[in-house]
Design a protein around this motif. Structure first.
Motif, PDB file in Angstrom:
ATOM      1  N   ALA A   1       0.830  -1.209   0.000  1.00 28.46           N
ATOM      2  CA  ALA A   1       0.000   0.000   0.000  1.00 28.46           C
ATOM      3  C   ALA A   1       0.862   1.256   0.000  1.00 28.46           C
ATOM      4  CB  ALA A   1      -0.923  -0.007   1.216  1.00 28.46           C
ATOM      5  N   LEU A   2       1.940   1.239   0.766  1.00 28.04           N
ATOM      6  CA  LEU A   2       2.843   2.390   0.818  1.00 28.04           C
ATOM      7  C   LEU A   2       3.561   2.590  -0.517  1.00 28.04           C
ATOM      8  CD1 LEU A   2       4.308   1.855   4.387  1.00 28.04           C
ATOM      9  CD2 LEU A   2       3.077   3.899   3.614  1.00 28.04           C
ATOM     10  N   ALA A   3       4.030   1.506  -1.108  1.00 28.35           N
ATOM     11  CA  ALA A   3       4.726   1.606  -2.392  1.00 28.35           C
ATOM     12  C   ALA A   3       3.782   2.119  -3.475  1.00 28.35           C
ATOM     13  CB  ALA A   3       5.299   0.249  -2.778  1.00 28.35           C
ATOM     14  N   THR A   4       2.554   1.614  -3.476  1.00 30.74           N
ATOM     15  CA  THR A   4       1.563   2.056  -4.461  1.00 30.74           C
ATOM     16  C   THR A   4       1.231   3.529  -4.275  1.00 30.74           C
ATOM     17  OG1 THR A   4       0.600  -0.164  -4.595  1.00 30.74           O
ATOM     18  CG2 THR A   4      -0.772   1.671  -5.335  1.00 30.74           C
ATOM     19  N   ALA A   5       1.070   3.941  -3.020  1.00 31.85           N
ATOM     20  CA  ALA A   5       0.771   5.345  -2.731  1.00 31.85           C
ATOM     21  C   ALA A   5       1.909   6.249  -3.192  1.00 31.85           C
ATOM     22  CB  ALA A   5       0.522   5.527  -1.235  1.00 31.85           C
TER      23      ALA A   5
ATOM     24  N   SER B   1       8.193   4.472   8.246  1.00 28.75           N
ATOM     25  CA  SER B   1       9.628   4.333   8.507  1.00 28.75           C
ATOM     26  C   SER B   1      10.048   2.900   8.804  1.00 28.75           C
ATOM     27  CB  SER B   1      10.031   5.237   9.676  1.00 28.75           C
ATOM     28  OG  SER B   1       9.781   6.592   9.354  1.00 28.75           O
ATOM     29  N   ARG B   2       9.104   2.052   9.147  1.00 25.59           N
ATOM     30  CA  ARG B   2       9.431   0.640   9.363  1.00 25.59           C
ATOM     31  C   ARG B   2       9.737  -0.072   8.049  1.00 25.59           C
ATOM     32  NH1 ARG B   2       4.282  -0.864  13.158  1.00 25.59           N
ATOM     33  NH2 ARG B   2       4.826   0.395  14.987  1.00 25.59           N
ATOM     34  N   TYR B   3       9.219   0.469   6.963  1.00 20.24           N
ATOM     35  CA  TYR B   3       9.322  -0.214   5.679  1.00 20.24           C
ATOM     36  C   TYR B   3      10.270   0.469   4.694  1.00 20.24           C
ATOM     37  CZ  TYR B   3       5.259  -2.838   7.267  1.00 20.24           C
ATOM     38  OH  TYR B   3       4.408  -3.647   7.985  1.00 20.24           O
ATOM     39  N   PHE B   4      10.336   1.799   4.737  1.00 24.54           N
ATOM     40  CA  PHE B   4      11.124   2.519   3.740  1.00 24.54           C
ATOM     41  C   PHE B   4      11.904   3.660   4.388  1.00 24.54           C
ATOM     42  CE2 PHE B   4       7.369   0.921   1.376  1.00 24.54           C
ATOM     43  CZ  PHE B   4       8.033   0.089   0.485  1.00 24.54           C
ATOM     44  N   THR B   5      13.022   4.012   3.758  1.00 21.95           N
ATOM     45  CA  THR B   5      13.858   5.093   4.281  1.00 21.95           C
ATOM     46  C   THR B   5      13.423   6.462   3.772  1.00 21.95           C
ATOM     47  OG1 THR B   5      15.427   4.803   2.454  1.00 21.95           O
ATOM     48  CG2 THR B   5      15.848   3.567   4.480  1.00 21.95           C
ATOM     49  N   GLY B   6      12.646   6.494   2.702  1.00 23.26           N
ATOM     50  CA  GLY B   6      12.203   7.764   2.146  1.00 23.26           C
ATOM     51  C   GLY B   6      11.247   7.537   0.994  1.00 23.26           C
ATOM     52  N   LYS B   7      10.759   8.625   0.414  1.00 22.70           N
ATOM     53  CA  LYS B   7       9.767   8.505  -0.657  1.00 22.70           C
ATOM     54  C   LYS B   7      10.347   7.844  -1.901  1.00 22.70           C
ATOM     55  CE  LYS B   7      10.626  13.352  -1.975  1.00 22.70           C
ATOM     56  NZ  LYS B   7      10.019  14.697  -2.096  1.00 22.70           N
ATOM     57  N   GLU B   8      11.625   8.116  -2.176  1.00 21.63           N
ATOM     58  CA  GLU B   8      12.258   7.489  -3.342  1.00 21.63           C
ATOM     59  C   GLU B   8      12.360   5.980  -3.154  1.00 21.63           C
ATOM     60  OE1 GLU B   8      13.813  11.710  -2.984  1.00 21.63           O
ATOM     61  OE2 GLU B   8      13.587   9.999  -1.628  1.00 21.63           O
TER      62      GLU B   8
ATOM     63  N   ALA C   1      10.447   4.142  -1.344  1.00 16.82           N
ATOM     64  CA  ALA C   1       9.101   3.564  -1.441  1.00 16.82           C
ATOM     65  C   ALA C   1       8.664   3.424  -2.892  1.00 16.82           C
ATOM     66  CB  ALA C   1       8.104   4.432  -0.674  1.00 16.82           C
ATOM     67  N   ALA C   2       8.911   4.455  -3.686  1.00 18.53           N
ATOM     68  CA  ALA C   2       8.501   4.419  -5.090  1.00 18.53           C
ATOM     69  C   ALA C   2       9.249   3.355  -5.878  1.00 18.53           C
ATOM     70  CB  ALA C   2       8.719   5.783  -5.733  1.00 18.53           C
ATOM     71  N   LEU C   3      10.461   3.022  -5.421  1.00 24.75           N
ATOM     72  CA  LEU C   3      11.282   2.033  -6.118  1.00 24.75           C
ATOM     73  C   LEU C   3      11.269   0.679  -5.418  1.00 24.75           C
ATOM     74  CD1 LEU C   3      14.329   4.316  -6.981  1.00 24.75           C
ATOM     75  CD2 LEU C   3      12.558   3.515  -8.549  1.00 24.75           C
ATOM     76  N   GLY C   4      10.274   0.455  -4.579  1.00 24.82           N
ATOM     77  CA  GLY C   4      10.175  -0.831  -3.904  1.00 24.82           C
ATOM     78  C   GLY C   4      10.102  -1.988  -4.883  1.00 24.82           C
ATOM     79  N   PHE C   5       9.486  -1.750  -6.043  1.00 27.00           N
ATOM     80  CA  PHE C   5       9.360  -2.810  -7.045  1.00 27.00           C
ATOM     81  C   PHE C   5      10.721  -3.200  -7.615  1.00 27.00           C
ATOM     82  CE2 PHE C   5       9.326   1.043  -9.521  1.00 27.00           C
ATOM     83  CZ  PHE C   5       9.887   0.725 -10.751  1.00 27.00           C
TER      84      PHE C   5
ATOM     85  N   LEU D   1      15.979  10.338  -7.033  1.00 33.52           N
ATOM     86  CA  LEU D   1      15.368   9.062  -7.400  1.00 33.52           C
ATOM     87  C   LEU D   1      16.417   8.144  -8.024  1.00 33.52           C
ATOM     88  CD1 LEU D   1      12.490   7.782  -7.334  1.00 33.52           C
ATOM     89  CD2 LEU D   1      12.294   8.419  -9.743  1.00 33.52           C
ATOM     90  N   PHE D   2      17.269   8.724  -8.864  1.00 31.18           N
ATOM     91  CA  PHE D   2      18.340   7.946  -9.485  1.00 31.18           C
ATOM     92  C   PHE D   2      19.316   7.426  -8.429  1.00 31.18           C
ATOM     93  CE2 PHE D   2      22.580   7.632 -11.413  1.00 31.18           C
ATOM     94  CZ  PHE D   2      22.318   6.697 -12.405  1.00 31.18           C
TER      95      PHE D   2
END
Length: 248
Positions: A37-41, A71-78, A80-84, A144-145
């Protein structure tokens, strides 16, 4: 006559394991759903508002969780967006470990990538809607890069360890594992970047002057890219074996 009470600690492992396993499975499922859900958001908001206008708080709110949970899952918005990207890197390494021991390392990596793209049970997350547009943003968004590079390096370091184990060698002293992975993963990265520059799933334009990814299926692009590597490697080998001339 009295009866004795058995505590959980007195029970055999096979008596308690089903319940314990079920609880663990539910927790794992909840964690996976929250992360998804976080990655999709993150992807949705970045494509809607742009990276600069997207905040971690907005991502957490869209996913209906707290900032602390994010913060338990990702270090930042980038991240999260690149979780895939991270998920697919782990999947490729999983498939690489499963390749037959007798395969040459470069062949094993190529076939692991091929299996990743062809897997219908666990489809490549890169192929989900909108992911192509996120990959395309790598050329426009330095942060992001940078996040992409960190994820890519993590995956490649694990690939190097896997190849070293296949060769029965030390990945620190022996250059072969690192050289193989840098070449094989570099080919995949080149194909992904060409694919991202092609028209998106909504028929958007590709980057000027770049037609490599236009209308091409990602799997086909990857195969073509590996063919280029094979051809160039063979050509270099022939050239290296030729006697040196006085002009060289």
């Amino acid at each position: 006559m009295g009866t004795s009470r058995r505590t959980v600690g007195d029970m055999d492992a096979d008596e308690t394991e089903p319940g314990t396993a079920a609880v663990a499975d539910r927790r794992l499922l909840r964690a996976r759903r929250t992360r998804e859900a976080l990655a999709t958001a993150a992807v949705d908001l970045i494509l809607e508002r742009g990276l600069a206008a997207t905040t971690v708080e907005a991502i957490a709110e869209r996913a209906d969780v707290t900032r602390r949970t994010f913060s338990r899952y990702f270090t930042g918005k980038e991240d999260a967006a690149l979780g895939f990207v991270r998920d697919d890197g782990e999947r490729i390494n999983e498939l690489l470990r499963a390749r037959p021991a007798g395969e040459p390392p470069l062949v094993a990596y190529r076939r692991a990538v091929r299996a990743w793209l062809a897997d219908r049970h666990t489809p490549a997350r890169h192929l989900r809607p909108r992911m192509r547009r996120i990959v395309g943003l790598l050329d426009e968004e330095p942060t992001l890069f940078a996040a992409y590079e960190r994820i890519r390096v993590d995956a490649q370091e694990e690939s190097i360890r896997i190849i070293a184990a296949r060769l029965g060698t030390d990945d620190v002293r022996d250059l072969r594992p690192a050289v193989v992975v840098e070449a094989a993963a570099g080919v995949l990265t080149a194909a992904l970047r060409a694919w991202a520059r092609g028209p998106d799933e909504h028929g958007g334009p590709h980057a000027p002057g770049d037609h490599a990814g236009s209308g091409a299926d990602l799997a086909d692009l990857v195969e073509r890219a590996y063919d280029v590597l094979s051809t160039e490697a063979a050509s270099a080998a022939v050239h290296t074996e030729q006697p040196r001339t006085t002009d060289e």
